[in-house]
Enzyme design. Sequence first.
Site, short mmCIF file in Angstrom:
data_model
loop_
_atom_site.label_atom_id
_atom_site.label_comp_id
_atom_site.label_asym_id
_atom_site.label_seq_id
_atom_site.Cartn_x
_atom_site.Cartn_y
_atom_site.Cartn_z
N HIS A 379 28.48 50.31 39.06
CA HIS A 379 28.15 48.89 38.94
C HIS A 379 29.27 48.09 38.25
CE1 HIS A 379 25.60 45.60 39.51
NE2 HIS A 379 24.53 45.97 38.83
N ASP A 383 28.83 45.19 42.95
CA ASP A 383 27.64 44.40 42.62
C ASP A 383 26.45 44.91 43.41
OD1 ASP A 383 29.05 42.78 40.86
OD2 ASP A 383 29.61 41.37 42.46
#
Length: 408
Positions: A379, A383
């Site tokens: 992450h 995204d």
Amino acid sequence: MSTEVRVPTLGESVTEATVATWFKKPGDAVAVDEMLCELETDKVTVEVPSPVAGTLSEVIAAEGETVGVGALLAHIAEGAAAAKPAAAPAPEKAPEEAKEAEPAPSAPKGDDAPSARKLMAENNIAPDSVTGTGRDGRVMKGDVLAALVAQTSPSAPAAAPAPKPAAPRQASAEDAPREERVKMSRLRQTIARRLKEAQNTAAMLTTYNEVDMTAVMDLRNQYKDLFEKKHGVKLGFMSFFTKACAHALAEVPEVNAEIDGDSVIYKRYVHMGVAVGTPNGLVVPVVRDADSKSFAQIEKDIAGYGRKAREGKLSIDDMQGGTFTISNGGVYGSLMSSPILNPPQSGILGMHKIQDRPVAINGQVVIRPMMYLALSYDHRIVDGQGAVIFLVRVKEALEDPRRLLMDL
């Protein structure tokens, strides 16, 4: 003339190995390129062949020892006549006085099982105090465990100092013969370290979806015989998933990237890692330039890696440079899982078991072969939106394989 056998170059970033198994012992005749021993690195096992024909005159690095690149492993006496010098030490033990001075079991003690030597060292047990039941008196791990049990039994002298190192185990001494302590292989240690590193370093998250495998299964069933006849390899599901992922990676390039310090390196190519289970642990050979290869070439590459993995012949080069990984837990029956990233990669796709389930299509409940998909991603650079789009694109390509042909 004596020839040295040394540790070969093990590959990029690999500097040491463990001597796993000697296939020959001193005095054995060897032919050119005949395997002498097997080295275990943190990635693969490496077989060391004999550079010359002759007799293995001396083993320098025993099983279980850690050796660096270029370290001396053994000496080989060259030529057919070399067998005679190898037999020379035997008369030294022939005289009766030599037999009386040196107990008979002392010679094979150096050949004790590595696990037995380690267990004796951990518990301060003298090798000569253990009776070996292996070939030629070789001490096996079970022999050491039996000795431990004997030391902690009521018949053992109360004041004997030897049992003290084993004190923490006395509560479960009765279970000792049913336990086995085995040192983790270098491969297993590396797997453990890298997976924990991925958890500690990456901001790992997993997103899920499911795919209707009807179209892929129909297409495969329709053309599998012609495919195998023309290309000499079976048409499996992995080529479909590899191509589908390659297409999705082109649209969401951050999943095919990696973090290097404060920079992000975007890969304009797809080297697809394909996780393969072996008796020694999970390995990930790499299908290079998978985005530009045909279904047939991908299947050939994967089949070749599968054979090499089963035979323990994967090289370090086979497993370097991957940019994205596919793991197929479905072959073992897994219905759902969250795969762990393969550092420094930023994405891994988990495939799972194909299972008939009721689904709603056009307002009707029908039974379809469904598979859950899981994308674990870093992450820090991927995204949530990009991860979801990637997985949706994989799903779309598999549910309508014509999209792969038209690059949609």
